[in-house]
Design a protein around this motif. Sequence first.
Motif, PDB file in Angstrom:
ATOM      1  N   ALA A 212      32.133   8.570   9.910  1.00 55.80           N
ATOM      2  CA  ALA A 212      33.107   7.474   9.944  1.00 55.80           C
ATOM      3  C   ALA A 212      33.514   7.112   8.518  1.00 55.80           C
ATOM      4  N   LYS A 213      34.737   6.637   8.361  1.00 57.08           N
ATOM      5  CA  LYS A 213      35.245   6.292   7.026  1.00 57.08           C
ATOM      6  C   LYS A 213      34.357   5.266   6.329  1.00 57.08           C
ATOM      7  N   GLU A 214      33.841   4.303   7.110  1.00 50.95           N
ATOM      8  CA  GLU A 214      32.984   3.272   6.526  1.00 50.95           C
ATOM      9  C   GLU A 214      31.716   3.884   5.932  1.00 50.95           C
ATOM     10  N   ASN A 215      31.159   4.859   6.637  1.00 54.64           N
ATOM     11  CA  ASN A 215      29.952   5.523   6.153  1.00 54.64           C
ATOM     12  C   ASN A 215      30.234   6.338   4.898  1.00 54.64           C
ATOM     13  N   LEU A 216      31.385   7.022   4.883  1.00 55.67           N
ATOM     14  CA  LEU A 216      31.765   7.800   3.706  1.00 55.67           C
ATOM     15  C   LEU A 216      31.983   6.889   2.503  1.00 55.67           C
ATOM     16  N   SER A 217      32.592   5.738   2.733  1.00 56.94           N
ATOM     17  CA  SER A 217      32.821   4.785   1.635  1.00 56.94           C
ATOM     18  C   SER A 217      31.496   4.290   1.062  1.00 56.94           C
ATOM     19  N   ARG A 218      30.534   4.025   1.945  1.00 57.46           N
ATOM     20  CA  ARG A 218      29.212   3.576   1.486  1.00 57.46           C
ATOM     21  C   ARG A 218      28.539   4.652   0.636  1.00 57.46           C
ATOM     22  N   ILE A 219      28.600   5.899   1.117  1.00 59.20           N
ATOM     23  CA  ILE A 219      27.969   7.008   0.404  1.00 59.20           C
ATOM     24  C   ILE A 219      28.629   7.223  -0.956  1.00 59.20           C
ATOM     25  N   LYS A 220      29.950   7.156  -0.979  1.00 63.51           N
ATOM     26  CA  LYS A 220      30.674   7.346  -2.238  1.00 63.51           C
ATOM     27  C   LYS A 220      30.287   6.290  -3.258  1.00 63.51           C
ATOM     28  N   ALA A 221      30.182   5.046  -2.808  1.00 61.60           N
ATOM     29  CA  ALA A 221      29.821   3.953  -3.713  1.00 61.60           C
ATOM     30  C   ALA A 221      28.363   4.058  -4.160  1.00 61.60           C
ATOM     31  N   THR A 222      27.490   4.432  -3.241  1.00 63.07           N
ATOM     32  CA  THR A 222      26.055   4.509  -3.551  1.00 63.07           C
ATOM     33  C   THR A 222      25.772   5.520  -4.657  1.00 63.07           C
ATOM     34  N   TYR A 223      26.434   6.669  -4.597  1.00 68.10           N
ATOM     35  CA  TYR A 223      26.143   7.737  -5.560  1.00 68.10           C
ATOM     36  C   TYR A 223      27.217   7.881  -6.642  1.00 68.10           C
ATOM     37  N   LYS A 224      28.170   6.939  -6.646  1.00 69.05           N
ATOM     38  CA  LYS A 224      29.236   6.923  -7.659  1.00 69.05           C
ATOM     39  C   LYS A 224      29.948   8.272  -7.737  1.00 69.05           C
ATOM     40  N   LEU A 225      30.329   8.762  -6.571  1.00 61.11           N
ATOM     41  CA  LEU A 225      30.988  10.059  -6.485  1.00 61.11           C
ATOM     42  C   LEU A 225      32.419   9.972  -7.011  1.00 61.11           C
ATOM     43  N   PRO A 226      32.890  11.002  -7.695  1.00 60.48           N
ATOM     44  CA  PRO A 226      34.281  11.006  -8.173  1.00 60.48           C
ATOM     45  C   PRO A 226      35.258  11.201  -7.026  1.00 60.48           C
ATOM     46  N   ASP A 227      36.522  10.907  -7.282  1.00 65.01           N
ATOM     47  CA  ASP A 227      37.541  11.063  -6.238  1.00 65.01           C
ATOM     48  C   ASP A 227      37.750  12.532  -5.867  1.00 65.01           C
ATOM     49  N   LYS A 228      37.700  13.406  -6.864  1.00 64.30           N
ATOM     50  CA  LYS A 228      37.900  14.832  -6.621  1.00 64.30           C
ATOM     51  C   LYS A 228      36.725  15.596  -7.247  1.00 64.30           C
ATOM     52  N   PHE A 229      36.082  16.429  -6.431  1.00 65.40           N
ATOM     53  CA  PHE A 229      34.948  17.150  -7.015  1.00 65.40           C
ATOM     54  C   PHE A 229      34.639  18.466  -6.305  1.00 65.40           C
ATOM     55  N   ILE A 230      34.035  19.352  -7.106  1.00 64.34           N
ATOM     56  CA  ILE A 230      33.475  20.610  -6.626  1.00 64.34           C
ATOM     57  C   ILE A 230      32.001  20.341  -6.370  1.00 64.34           C
ATOM     58  N   LEU A 231      31.474  20.854  -5.275  1.00 65.99           N
ATOM     59  CA  LEU A 231      30.086  20.590  -4.908  1.00 65.99           C
ATOM     60  C   LEU A 231      29.243  21.845  -5.042  1.00 65.99           C
ATOM     61  N   SER A 232      28.022  21.671  -5.594  1.00 70.22           N
ATOM     62  CA  SER A 232      27.038  22.751  -5.653  1.00 70.22           C
ATOM     63  C   SER A 232      25.711  22.196  -5.153  1.00 70.22           C
ATOM     64  N   VAL A 233      25.109  22.859  -4.167  1.00 71.28           N
ATOM     65  CA  VAL A 233      23.851  22.393  -3.574  1.00 71.28           C
ATOM     66  C   VAL A 233      22.820  23.515  -3.625  1.00 71.28           C
ATOM     67  N   GLY A 234      21.629  23.198  -4.105  1.00 70.98           N
ATOM     68  CA  GLY A 234      20.554  24.184  -4.149  1.00 70.98           C
ATOM     69  C   GLY A 234      19.645  23.947  -5.330  1.00 70.98           C
ATOM     70  N   THR A 235      18.438  24.453  -5.237  1.00 70.94           N
ATOM     71  CA  THR A 235      17.493  24.323  -6.344  1.00 70.94           C
ATOM     72  C   THR A 235      18.123  24.836  -7.636  1.00 70.94           C
ATOM     73  N   ILE A 236      17.940  24.086  -8.708  1.00 64.69           N
ATOM     74  CA  ILE A 236      18.535  24.481  -9.990  1.00 64.69           C
ATOM     75  C   ILE A 236      17.599  25.476 -10.653  1.00 64.69           C
ATOM     76  N   GLU A 237      17.763  26.733 -10.270  1.00 67.29           N
ATOM     77  CA  GLU A 237      16.953  27.832 -10.793  1.00 67.29           C
ATOM     78  C   GLU A 237      17.888  28.982 -11.157  1.00 67.29           C
ATOM     79  N   ALA A 238      17.377  29.922 -11.932  1.00 69.00           N
ATOM     80  CA  ALA A 238      18.224  30.994 -12.469  1.00 69.00           C
ATOM     81  C   ALA A 238      18.941  31.773 -11.375  1.00 69.00           C
ATOM     82  N   ARG A 239      18.251  32.065 -10.278  1.00 69.95           N
ATOM     83  CA  ARG A 239      18.859  32.879  -9.223  1.00 69.95           C
ATOM     84  C   ARG A 239      20.078  32.205  -8.606  1.00 69.95           C
ATOM     85  N   LYS A 240      20.075  30.876  -8.546  1.00 68.57           N
ATOM     86  CA  LYS A 240      21.195  30.154  -7.923  1.00 68.57           C
ATOM     87  C   LYS A 240      22.437  30.127  -8.824  1.00 68.57           C
TER      88      LYS A 240
END
Length: 402
Positions: A212-240
């Motif tokens: 829901a939009k309300e939930n997305l707004s909460r998440i964006k504010a909680t983590y101070k997410l930028p308006d436009k972004f590229i996402l990378s998820v995974g352990t920060i290790e050499a193989r990744k």
Amino acid sequence: MKAESETQTQKAESTELDQSSFGLSALSFKLKIGFDGKRAANNLTGLGNYSRSLIEQLALQFPDNQYLVYTPKVKAAKQIDAFFEQPNIELKLPKTGPFLWRSLNILKDLNQDAVQIFHGLSHEIPLAIQHTHIKSVVTIHDLIFLRFPQYYKFIDRKLYEWKSRSACERADQIIAISEKTKADIVELYGINPAKITVIYQSCDDSFKSPFAKENLSRIKATYKLPDKFILSVGTIEARKNLKLVVQALKEVNEAYKLVVIGKRTPYFKTVEQEIEQLGLKNRILFLQNIPFADLPGIYQMADVFAYPSFYEGFGIPIIEALYSAIPVVAATGSCLEEAGGPNSLYVSPNDAGALAKAINRIIESPQLQKEMKEKGLEFVQKFNSPVVTQQLMDCYLNMFSQ
């Protein structure tokens, strides 16, 4: 008439028994399936999520069976508590003490519990299980420790190889989580490909529905997410290969920032140095320990998902991104094309320029974005939980006819 009725009953029971013996019908009898539950009962990410999801989906889709989860200990956590609260999932702790239990003494418990199938969910099964009446299955996620030995300590590499090779040789059935992993098992362990079934993974169902939009707004504010972004998820290790994403970011439209979610390893220092050298500190946001419930929302707000890993067994984050309707750019060279499908973009894991070009191509073309989102969402349905769960049950049942 009574004798005739008894004879008919005996025939019906005999037919049901015959079907159960040869796996001809999933509904004609109840299975007792045991699982190596070390990860399910103790890990909150990765193999823990895989193990719990697999067992939960089986319990939901085939509720008449019993699912026994064997583990020497249990971690106190909400996810794990909720998992064991389900009525046909039962926690089984050692009856004879934890010493050598997972590798050997567990067989006594499996026999006492009348387990028909034992599934090792991460590369190993008990020693000598091949000498019992219990059918055995082992899931092999990857053989990265052989393909990229430089990422592993010598003793760890040798232990992983011994356990997984032994399990592949002794198990009645091997499940590989991708065609690439199957090919590695055949090539590196010399296993007959007829013994290996490819059953892909799905991801958590929370990624499959828009927030829901309300939930997305909460998440964006909680983590101070930028308006436009590229996402990378995974352990920060050499193989990744996060360093490649950082290098590519330098050539990407400056309106877009990079959000990285993952546990840090010593490789993080290498990434930090690259960020400093390229002057990108203000364009990158690192997040750690994100509650799992918020993670799908972060995916859904991203513009592009970048995953240039050198090697993977499958690539669950790509599945999560496709379900979140996010265009994916991944690397060639392992199995990521299997996860991302024909409408994601792929580049060499050594070519930062190509990665930047692919990202720019997506963000500059609304039409391409629309096409990648729609076709990616269509493709990822082959990994939906009911599909892969049915494939897994078919694999179990087929063992009784061999």
